[in-house]
Design a protein around this motif. Structure first.
Motif, PDB file in Angstrom:
ATOM      1  N   GLY A  28       0.794  -1.223   0.000  1.00  0.00           N
ATOM      2  CA  GLY A  28       0.000   0.000   0.000  1.00  0.00           C
ATOM      3  C   GLY A  28       0.823   1.268   0.000  1.00  0.00           C
ATOM      4  O   GLY A  28       0.276   2.369   0.060  1.00  0.00           O
ATOM      5  N   ALA A  29       2.153   1.137  -0.075  1.00  0.00           N
ATOM      6  CA  ALA A  29       3.021   2.318  -0.103  1.00  0.00           C
ATOM      7  C   ALA A  29       2.906   3.005  -1.463  1.00  0.00           C
ATOM      8  O   ALA A  29       2.923   2.345  -2.508  1.00  0.00           O
ATOM      9  N   LEU A  30       2.801   4.308  -1.450  1.00  0.00           N
ATOM     10  CA  LEU A  30       2.771   5.091  -2.681  1.00  0.00           C
ATOM     11  C   LEU A  30       4.197   5.183  -3.212  1.00  0.00           C
ATOM     12  O   LEU A  30       5.076   5.725  -2.552  1.00  0.00           O
ATOM     13  N   LEU A  31       4.418   4.617  -4.389  1.00  0.00           N
ATOM     14  CA  LEU A  31       5.756   4.604  -4.979  1.00  0.00           C
ATOM     15  C   LEU A  31       6.003   5.800  -5.883  1.00  0.00           C
ATOM     16  O   LEU A  31       7.080   6.399  -5.848  1.00  0.00           O
ATOM     17  N   TYR A  32       5.027   6.137  -6.724  1.00  0.00           N
ATOM     18  CA  TYR A  32       5.265   7.168  -7.729  1.00  0.00           C
ATOM     19  C   TYR A  32       3.948   7.839  -8.098  1.00  0.00           C
ATOM     20  O   TYR A  32       2.912   7.189  -8.182  1.00  0.00           O
ATOM     21  N   TYR A  46       8.991   3.282 -17.259  1.00  0.00           N
ATOM     22  CA  TYR A  46       9.421   2.946 -15.900  1.00  0.00           C
ATOM     23  C   TYR A  46       9.917   1.510 -15.764  1.00  0.00           C
ATOM     24  O   TYR A  46      10.490   1.149 -14.746  1.00  0.00           O
ATOM     25  N   ARG A  47       9.702   0.696 -16.757  1.00  0.00           N
ATOM     26  CA  ARG A  47      10.077  -0.724 -16.663  1.00  0.00           C
ATOM     27  C   ARG A  47      11.561  -0.945 -16.411  1.00  0.00           C
ATOM     28  O   ARG A  47      11.957  -1.987 -15.931  1.00  0.00           O
ATOM     29  N   TRP A  51      12.578   0.399  -9.116  1.00  0.00           N
ATOM     30  CA  TRP A  51      11.372   0.259  -8.303  1.00  0.00           C
ATOM     31  C   TRP A  51      10.172  -0.332  -9.044  1.00  0.00           C
ATOM     32  O   TRP A  51       9.198  -0.722  -8.424  1.00  0.00           O
ATOM     33  N   TRP A  52      10.223  -0.443 -10.379  1.00  0.00           N
ATOM     34  CA  TRP A  52       9.070  -0.928 -11.134  1.00  0.00           C
ATOM     35  C   TRP A  52       8.572  -2.307 -10.665  1.00  0.00           C
ATOM     36  O   TRP A  52       7.361  -2.517 -10.547  1.00  0.00           O
ATOM     37  N   ALA A  82       5.347  10.136  -2.224  1.00  0.00           N
ATOM     38  CA  ALA A  82       5.733   9.063  -3.145  1.00  0.00           C
ATOM     39  C   ALA A  82       7.215   8.742  -2.987  1.00  0.00           C
ATOM     40  O   ALA A  82       8.067   9.597  -3.208  1.00  0.00           O
ATOM     41  N   GLU A  83       7.511   7.522  -2.613  1.00  0.00           N
ATOM     42  CA  GLU A  83       8.876   7.101  -2.305  1.00  0.00           C
ATOM     43  C   GLU A  83       9.857   7.262  -3.463  1.00  0.00           C
ATOM     44  O   GLU A  83      11.031   7.537  -3.236  1.00  0.00           O
TER      45      GLU A  83
END
Length: 104
Positions: A28-32, A46-47, A51-52, A82-83
């Protein structure tokens, strides 16, 4: 209120709409957070990021204009939620200094 797409293919309803998308981990962490008229195409870029593979889900909200979408994106970025976002976040200056010191 924007229409949110979760777990569905995100598509514009009009040619002027712009999406604010959130890429989220399994925990549930917001990455981007980003904006695009074609989020799925944007995600292809982003692939190659480290972090993808952590992306497990997404949310897409459509806005009538780029200006409105950008304002919402800026709120996320200013809050530094966003991390994996760096540009336009409070960490941006630190990242630029790291790149210069690393010779990038």
């Amino acid at each position: 209120m924007p229409e949110t797409t979760r777990g569905q293919m995100p598509h514009q309803r009009s040619s002027e709409e712009v999406a604010v998308y959130q890429l989220i981990s399994a925990t549930g962490a917001l990455l981007y957070v980003g904006i695009s008229k074609d989020p799925m195409n944007r995600w292809l870029a982003y692939r190659e990021t480290s972090w993808w593979p952590e992306v497990d889900q997404y949310a897409v909200d459509w806005y009538p204009s780029r200006a409105e979408a950008r304002a919402v994106e800026k709120e996320f970025l200013a809050a530094d939620l966003a991390e994996c976002n760096v540009h336009s976040t409070p960490r941006h200056g630190d990242h630029q200094r790291w790149q210069r010191s690393a010779g990038k």
